[in-house]
Design a protein around this motif. Structure first.
Motif, PDB file in Angstrom:
ATOM      1  N   PHE A 107       0.838  -1.197   0.000  1.00 12.11           N
ATOM      2  CA  PHE A 107       0.000   0.000   0.000  1.00 12.11           C
ATOM      3  C   PHE A 107       0.882   1.258   0.000  1.00 12.11           C
ATOM      4  CE2 PHE A 107      -3.972  -1.996   2.191  1.00 12.11           C
ATOM      5  CZ  PHE A 107      -4.245  -2.666   1.011  1.00 12.11           C
ATOM      6  N   PRO A 108       0.454   2.294  -0.728  1.00 11.37           N
ATOM      7  CA  PRO A 108       1.211   3.559  -0.712  1.00 11.37           C
ATOM      8  C   PRO A 108       0.773   4.438   0.457  1.00 11.37           C
ATOM      9  CG  PRO A 108      -0.597   3.736  -2.242  1.00 11.37           C
ATOM     10  CD  PRO A 108      -0.658   2.329  -1.688  1.00 11.37           C
ATOM     11  N   ALA A 109       1.500   5.497   0.669  1.00 13.81           N
ATOM     12  CA  ALA A 109       1.102   6.523   1.637  1.00 13.81           C
ATOM     13  C   ALA A 109       0.358   7.613   0.864  1.00 13.81           C
ATOM     14  CB  ALA A 109       2.320   7.104   2.336  1.00 13.81           C
ATOM     15  N   ILE A 110      -0.924   7.816   1.182  1.00 17.89           N
ATOM     16  CA  ILE A 110      -1.713   8.817   0.461  1.00 17.89           C
ATOM     17  C   ILE A 110      -2.561   9.620   1.442  1.00 17.89           C
ATOM     18  CG2 ILE A 110      -1.816   7.509  -1.697  1.00 17.89           C
ATOM     19  CD1 ILE A 110      -4.643   6.620  -0.901  1.00 17.89           C
ATOM     20  N   LEU A 111      -2.864  10.845   1.050  1.00 20.78           N
ATOM     21  CA  LEU A 111      -3.766  11.732   1.813  1.00 20.78           C
ATOM     22  C   LEU A 111      -3.320  11.878   3.269  1.00 20.78           C
ATOM     23  CD1 LEU A 111      -7.211  10.449   0.465  1.00 20.78           C
ATOM     24  CD2 LEU A 111      -5.942  12.479  -0.261  1.00 20.78           C
ATOM     25  N   GLY A 112      -2.021  11.875   3.478  1.00 29.92           N
ATOM     26  CA  GLY A 112      -1.506  12.029   4.825  1.00 29.92           C
ATOM     27  C   GLY A 112      -1.573  10.784   5.677  1.00 29.92           C
ATOM     28  N   MET A 113      -1.945   9.655   5.067  1.00 27.84           N
ATOM     29  CA  MET A 113      -2.034   8.394   5.810  1.00 27.84           C
ATOM     30  C   MET A 113      -0.878   7.473   5.443  1.00 27.84           C
ATOM     31  SD  MET A 113      -6.093   7.426   5.873  1.00 27.84           S
ATOM     32  CE  MET A 113      -6.295   7.589   4.093  1.00 27.84           C
ATOM     33  N   ARG A 114      -0.375   6.763   6.439  1.00 28.30           N
ATOM     34  CA  ARG A 114       0.683   5.789   6.219  1.00 28.30           C
ATOM     35  C   ARG A 114       0.089   4.526   5.595  1.00 28.30           C
ATOM     36  NH1 ARG A 114       2.010   5.350  12.373  1.00 28.30           N
ATOM     37  NH2 ARG A 114      -0.254   5.204  12.207  1.00 28.30           N
ATOM     38  N   PRO A 115       0.930   3.693   4.987  1.00 30.42           N
ATOM     39  CA  PRO A 115       0.429   2.415   4.462  1.00 30.42           C
ATOM     40  C   PRO A 115      -0.294   1.581   5.519  1.00 30.42           C
ATOM     41  CG  PRO A 115       2.624   2.844   3.612  1.00 30.42           C
ATOM     42  CD  PRO A 115       2.350   3.916   4.620  1.00 30.42           C
ATOM     43  N   ALA A 116       0.226   1.567   6.746  1.00 33.40           N
ATOM     44  CA  ALA A 116      -0.412   0.797   7.815  1.00 33.40           C
ATOM     45  C   ALA A 116      -1.815   1.311   8.110  1.00 33.40           C
ATOM     46  CB  ALA A 116       0.441   0.838   9.077  1.00 33.40           C
ATOM     47  N   ASP A 117      -2.020   2.627   7.977  1.00 34.56           N
ATOM     48  CA  ASP A 117      -3.352   3.186   8.206  1.00 34.56           C
ATOM     49  C   ASP A 117      -4.350   2.678   7.163  1.00 34.56           C
ATOM     50  OD1 ASP A 117      -2.376   4.718  10.348  1.00 34.56           O
ATOM     51  OD2 ASP A 117      -1.726   6.300   8.975  1.00 34.56           O
ATOM     52  N   LEU A 118      -3.909   2.584   5.924  1.00 29.28           N
ATOM     53  CA  LEU A 118      -4.769   2.033   4.876  1.00 29.28           C
ATOM     54  C   LEU A 118      -5.040   0.558   5.128  1.00 29.28           C
ATOM     55  CD1 LEU A 118      -3.194   3.714   1.716  1.00 29.28           C
ATOM     56  CD2 LEU A 118      -5.277   4.369   2.916  1.00 29.28           C
ATOM     57  N   GLY A 119      -4.040  -0.140   5.672  1.00 29.27           N
ATOM     58  CA  GLY A 119      -4.248  -1.541   6.033  1.00 29.27           C
ATOM     59  C   GLY A 119      -5.304  -1.688   7.108  1.00 29.27           C
ATOM     60  N   GLU A 120      -5.299  -0.779   8.090  1.00 27.84           N
ATOM     61  CA  GLU A 120      -6.302  -0.822   9.155  1.00 27.84           C
ATOM     62  C   GLU A 120      -7.712  -0.575   8.597  1.00 27.84           C
ATOM     63  OE1 GLU A 120      -5.350   1.694  12.455  1.00 27.84           O
ATOM     64  OE2 GLU A 120      -3.239   1.123  12.411  1.00 27.84           O
ATOM     65  N   ILE A 121      -7.805   0.347   7.631  1.00 23.17           N
ATOM     66  CA  ILE A 121      -9.104   0.598   7.004  1.00 23.17           C
ATOM     67  C   ILE A 121      -9.568  -0.642   6.253  1.00 23.17           C
ATOM     68  CG2 ILE A 121     -10.275   1.965   5.235  1.00 23.17           C
ATOM     69  CD1 ILE A 121      -8.512   4.326   6.042  1.00 23.17           C
ATOM     70  N   SER A 122      -8.641  -1.355   5.640  1.00 24.00           N
ATOM     71  CA  SER A 122      -8.992  -2.591   4.930  1.00 24.00           C
ATOM     72  C   SER A 122      -9.545  -3.635   5.889  1.00 24.00           C
ATOM     73  CB  SER A 122      -7.772  -3.145   4.191  1.00 24.00           C
ATOM     74  OG  SER A 122      -7.296  -2.229   3.238  1.00 24.00           O
ATOM     75  N   VAL A 123      -8.937  -3.743   7.066  1.00 29.30           N
ATOM     76  CA  VAL A 123      -9.427  -4.691   8.075  1.00 29.30           C
ATOM     77  C   VAL A 123     -10.832  -4.300   8.520  1.00 29.30           C
ATOM     78  CG1 VAL A 123      -9.057  -5.611  10.393  1.00 29.30           C
ATOM     79  CG2 VAL A 123      -7.105  -5.289   8.860  1.00 29.30           C
ATOM     80  N   ALA A 124     -11.035  -2.990   8.754  1.00 28.39           N
ATOM     81  CA  ALA A 124     -12.364  -2.519   9.154  1.00 28.39           C
ATOM     82  C   ALA A 124     -13.396  -2.808   8.069  1.00 28.39           C
ATOM     83  CB  ALA A 124     -12.320  -1.022   9.457  1.00 28.39           C
ATOM     84  N   ALA A 125     -13.005  -2.634   6.795  1.00 29.85           N
ATOM     85  CA  ALA A 125     -13.916  -2.925   5.685  1.00 29.85           C
ATOM     86  C   ALA A 125     -14.268  -4.406   5.643  1.00 29.85           C
ATOM     87  CB  ALA A 125     -13.286  -2.483   4.366  1.00 29.85           C
ATOM     88  N   ALA A 126     -13.285  -5.260   5.925  1.00 32.84           N
ATOM     89  CA  ALA A 126     -13.540  -6.706   5.942  1.00 32.84           C
ATOM     90  C   ALA A 126     -14.532  -7.068   7.040  1.00 32.84           C
ATOM     91  CB  ALA A 126     -12.228  -7.468   6.134  1.00 32.84           C
TER      92      ALA A 126
END
Length: 229
Positions: A107-126
């Motif tokens: 995952f890239p770092a976008i919109l001020g979020m780290r890759p790990a933050d996007l990973g956390e959103i993915s877990v929440a979506a799951a």
């Protein structure tokens, strides 16, 4: 008219304690008093977190008791889901799995979020997809009580996601880009989560008070309010 006295009393008590912790967090964040980290709402081992865990244990326990009262399988799924959310909060599972997913998928770092933050959103979506699948199965195979229960809990879970995902994301972005307002979003995120968990706990308690049958009609009330507006 059903007697909601015990449910209302419990909800008032839970929310009153929530507001005490919210005020304590405000004093911690914006005053020279209560400087210890355990006074913060977003401290994983803080006083507010421990109180939140107690509510979640009670919530899952009430849903399990409702299953024993009714033997309706819909309660098994919801009990397991809220038990997982308890473990997720206590053990920071979504942070751990979020880092793994972000590293695995690049995952890239976008919109001020780290890759790990996007990973956390993915877990929440799951987790959200699992809840939606449960609701879909219930509406296909369950009775009227099971459908009402799942619709109500899905509404409350969506409210929890509003604070736990949306405002958590804003909190994360402002932590790095606008530190002056990050405490505001921390207060909204964690304070909102506490209030919603209190609502869900009171809802689960009311189920056990009514032999496992839903009677608060959260989804029906929301739908009625939207249709009147």
């Amino acid at each position: 008219m059903p007697a909601f006295g015990p449910t209302v009393t419990l909800l008032v008590l839970l929310v009153a304690v929530d507001f005490i912790f919210i005020v304590v967090h405000a004093l911690h964040a914006w005053s020279p008093w209560l400087a210890g980290g355990h006074f913060s709402l977003d401290s994983y081992n803080g006083l507010a977190s421990i109180y939140q865990y107690i509510k979640q244990v009670w919530l899952a326990g009430c849903l399990a008791l409702a299953f024993l009262q009714t033997r309706a399988r819909v309660f098994v799924g919801w009990t397991l889901l809220f038990a997982f959310l308890l473990l997720d909060d206590a053990l920071e599972l979504h942070e751990h799995f979020g880092r793994i997913i972000a590293a695995s998928l690049g995952f890239p770092a976008i919109l001020g979020m780290r890759p790990a933050d996007l990973g956390e959103i993915s877990v929440a979506a799951a987790i959200g997809c699992v809840a939606l699948a449960m609701v879909a199965i219930t509406f296909r195979r369950g009775g009227s009580d099971a459908r009402e229960l799942s619709a109500d809990l899905m509404c409350l879970l969506a409210a929890l996601a509003l604070f736990g995902v949306f405002f958590d994301t804003l909190h994360t972005i402002t932590y790095f880009s606008a530190p002056s307002v990050t405490q505001v979003f921390a207060l909204i995120e964690d304070g909102g989560e506490m209030l919603v968990v209190s609502l869900i706990t009171a809802y689960a308690f009311d189920l056990t008070s009514n032999a496992g049958r839903p009677r608060l009609g959260v989804w029906a009330r929301l739908r009625g309010a939207v249709s009147r507006s």
